[in-house]
Design a protein around this motif. Structure first.
Motif, mmCIF file in Angstrom:
data_model
loop_
_atom_site.group_PDB
_atom_site.id
_atom_site.type_symbol
_atom_site.label_atom_id
_atom_site.label_comp_id
_atom_site.label_asym_id
_atom_site.label_seq_id
_atom_site.Cartn_x
_atom_site.Cartn_y
_atom_site.Cartn_z
ATOM 1 N N PRO A 1 36.762 27.558 45.736
ATOM 2 C CA PRO A 1 36.668 27.257 44.306
ATOM 3 C C PRO A 1 36.605 25.772 43.972
ATOM 4 N N SER A 2 36.363 24.905 44.935
ATOM 5 C CA SER A 2 36.377 23.460 44.665
ATOM 6 C C SER A 2 35.445 23.073 43.526
ATOM 7 N N ARG A 3 34.207 23.525 43.596
ATOM 8 C CA ARG A 3 33.236 23.177 42.562
ATOM 9 C C ARG A 3 33.639 23.776 41.219
ATOM 10 N N ALA A 4 34.113 25.000 41.226
ATOM 11 C CA ALA A 4 34.519 25.669 39.986
ATOM 12 C C ALA A 4 35.709 24.955 39.341
ATOM 13 N N ILE A 5 36.633 24.482 40.145
ATOM 14 C CA ILE A 5 37.792 23.759 39.610
ATOM 15 C C ILE A 5 37.342 22.442 38.979
ATOM 16 N N ALA A 6 36.466 21.706 39.665
ATOM 17 C CA ALA A 6 35.959 20.443 39.115
ATOM 18 C C ALA A 6 35.237 20.697 37.791
ATOM 19 N N TRP A 7 34.430 21.753 37.742
ATOM 20 C CA TRP A 7 33.717 22.108 36.509
ATOM 21 C C TRP A 7 34.709 22.456 35.395
ATOM 22 N N ALA A 8 35.712 23.273 35.714
ATOM 23 C CA ALA A 8 36.678 23.725 34.708
ATOM 24 C C ALA A 8 37.484 22.560 34.138
ATOM 25 N N VAL A 9 37.866 21.605 34.975
ATOM 26 C CA VAL A 9 38.610 20.441 34.478
ATOM 27 C C VAL A 9 37.730 19.641 33.518
ATOM 28 N N GLY A 10 36.451 19.497 33.849
ATOM 29 C CA GLY A 10 35.522 18.810 32.947
ATOM 30 C C GLY A 10 35.385 19.528 31.614
ATOM 31 N N ILE A 11 35.287 20.849 31.667
ATOM 32 C CA ILE A 11 35.201 21.643 30.428
ATOM 33 C C ILE A 11 36.468 21.468 29.602
ATOM 34 N N MET A 12 37.621 21.427 30.267
ATOM 35 C CA MET A 12 38.886 21.230 29.544
ATOM 36 C C MET A 12 38.903 19.877 28.839
ATOM 37 N N VAL B 1 39.127 11.109 33.895
ATOM 38 C CA VAL B 1 39.220 12.450 34.487
ATOM 39 C C VAL B 1 37.850 13.111 34.477
ATOM 40 N N PHE B 2 37.138 13.017 33.351
ATOM 41 C CA PHE B 2 35.830 13.657 33.251
ATOM 42 C C PHE B 2 34.841 13.070 34.258
ATOM 43 N N VAL B 3 34.773 11.742 34.340
ATOM 44 C CA VAL B 3 33.846 11.098 35.284
ATOM 45 C C VAL B 3 34.177 11.502 36.718
ATOM 46 N N ILE B 4 35.450 11.494 37.065
ATOM 47 C CA ILE B 4 35.850 11.880 38.426
ATOM 48 C C ILE B 4 35.469 13.328 38.705
ATOM 49 N N THR B 5 35.713 14.218 37.744
ATOM 50 C CA THR B 5 35.390 15.629 37.986
ATOM 51 C C THR B 5 33.882 15.841 38.094
ATOM 52 N N ARG B 6 33.080 15.098 37.333
ATOM 53 C CA ARG B 6 31.625 15.256 37.434
ATOM 54 C C ARG B 6 31.109 14.728 38.767
ATOM 55 N N VAL B 7 31.667 13.627 39.247
ATOM 56 C CA VAL B 7 31.266 13.114 40.568
ATOM 57 C C VAL B 7 31.673 14.099 41.649
ATOM 58 N N LEU B 8 32.901 14.602 41.568
ATOM 59 C CA LEU B 8 33.348 15.597 42.551
ATOM 60 C C LEU B 8 32.495 16.857 42.479
ATOM 61 N N HIS B 9 32.197 17.324 41.282
ATOM 62 C CA HIS B 9 31.368 18.519 41.130
ATOM 63 C C HIS B 9 30.024 18.331 41.835
ATOM 64 N N THR B 10 29.415 17.169 41.632
ATOM 65 C CA THR B 10 28.129 16.886 42.276
ATOM 66 C C THR B 10 28.269 16.848 43.790
ATOM 67 N N ARG C 1 19.525 22.208 40.127
ATOM 68 C CA ARG C 1 20.631 22.927 39.456
ATOM 69 C C ARG C 1 21.824 22.004 39.224
ATOM 70 N N ALA C 2 22.115 21.130 40.169
ATOM 71 C CA ALA C 2 23.208 20.167 39.981
ATOM 72 C C ALA C 2 22.894 19.245 38.803
ATOM 73 N N HIS C 3 21.635 18.810 38.705
ATOM 74 C CA HIS C 3 21.234 17.952 37.585
ATOM 75 C C HIS C 3 21.333 18.709 36.256
ATOM 76 N N LEU C 4 20.870 19.941 36.239
ATOM 77 C CA LEU C 4 20.957 20.757 35.026
ATOM 78 C C LEU C 4 22.412 20.942 34.600
ATOM 79 N N ASN C 5 23.299 21.176 35.564
ATOM 80 C CA ASN C 5 24.719 21.331 35.251
ATOM 81 C C ASN C 5 25.264 20.042 34.645
ATOM 82 N N ASP C 6 24.852 18.891 35.182
ATOM 83 C CA ASP C 6 25.266 17.617 34.597
ATOM 84 C C ASP C 6 24.781 17.494 33.150
ATOM 85 N N LEU C 7 23.522 17.842 32.920
ATOM 86 C CA LEU C 7 22.993 17.770 31.550
ATOM 87 C C LEU C 7 23.798 18.644 30.599
ATOM 88 N N GLU C 8 24.140 19.844 31.058
ATOM 89 C CA GLU C 8 24.870 20.795 30.209
ATOM 90 C C GLU C 8 26.300 20.341 29.919
#
Length: 151
Positions: free
Chosen positions: A133-144, A114-123, A78-85
Motif C-alpha cells: 500500500p505504499s503508493r496508496a498511503i502517499a496518495w491518501a496523505v496528499g488527499i487529506m 507534507v503534500f510535496v513530499i507525498t507527491r514525490v514519494l507517490h511518483t 498514468r503517474a503524470h495524470l495522477n499528478d495533474l488530478e
C-alpha cells in the motif's frame, strides 16, 4: 496583497513583496508546477529511447513503431495524470487558504511540505513499481492535505 518593494522577503524577487503566508503558498505551488512540467519531458525522452510513438509522423522522423499501449510509457503517463488530478486542486486550495486567512503561515508550510513530499514519494513508488500500500498511503496523505485546505 502584493506591492512593489525594493526589499526582498526571501524567495520572491525583491521587486515584489508579499505577505509571508502568500509567499510560502506561491513558492510551493511553483515547486509543484515544476514537477508537473518535467513529466512531458520524461515521457518524450522515453518515447524516443524506446522508439514507441503514437503518431506515424514521429515514427517517420525518429524511426520505431506506432504503439499506444507500451507498458513503460503508459505507466509514466498514468503517474503524470495522477499528478495533474492532485496537484492542480492543491495549488488552488493552498492559494485560497493563504489569502483567506483561514490558517497561519505555519499551517501553509506544514501542509505544503507534507503534500510535496507525498507527491514525490507517490511518483517514486509509481515509477519504481513499489508494492501497495505504499503508493496508496502517499496518495491518501496528499488527499487529506487537500481536504484539510478545503474544509
Amino acid at each position: 496583497k502584493a506591492v512593489v518593494s525594493t526589499q526582498s522577503t526571501g524567495v520572491i524577487p525583491k521587486c515584489i513583496s508579499m505577505e509571508p503566508i502568500i509567499e510560502s503558498a506561491v513558492w510551493f505551488s511553483a515547486v509543484l508546477l515544476l514537477k508537473l512540467a518535467t513529466f512531458p519531458l520524461i515521457v518524450g525522452f522515453n518515447r524516443v529511447a524506446r522508439k514507441v510513438f503514437v503518431a506515424e509522423e514521429d515514427v517517420t522522423f525518429f524511426g520505431g513503431q506506432v504503439k499506444t499501449n507500451d507498458v513503460v510509457i503508459e505507466r509514466l503517463r498514468r503517474a503524470h495524470l495522477n499528478d495533474l488530478e492532485n496537484i492542480i486542486p492543491f495549488i488552488g486550495l493552498v492559494l485560497l487558504f493563504a489569502v483567506s486567512g483561514a490558517g497561519s503561515e505555519h499551517d501553509v508550510l506544514i501542509i505544503s511540505r507534507v503534500f510535496v513530499i507525498t507527491r514525490v514519494l507517490h511518483t517514486l513508488f509509481y515509477l519504481g513499481s513499489v508494492r501497495q500500500p505504499s503508493r496508496a498511503i502517499a496518495w491518501a496523505v496528499g488527499i487529506m492535505c487537500n481536504v484539510y485546505l478545503a474544509v
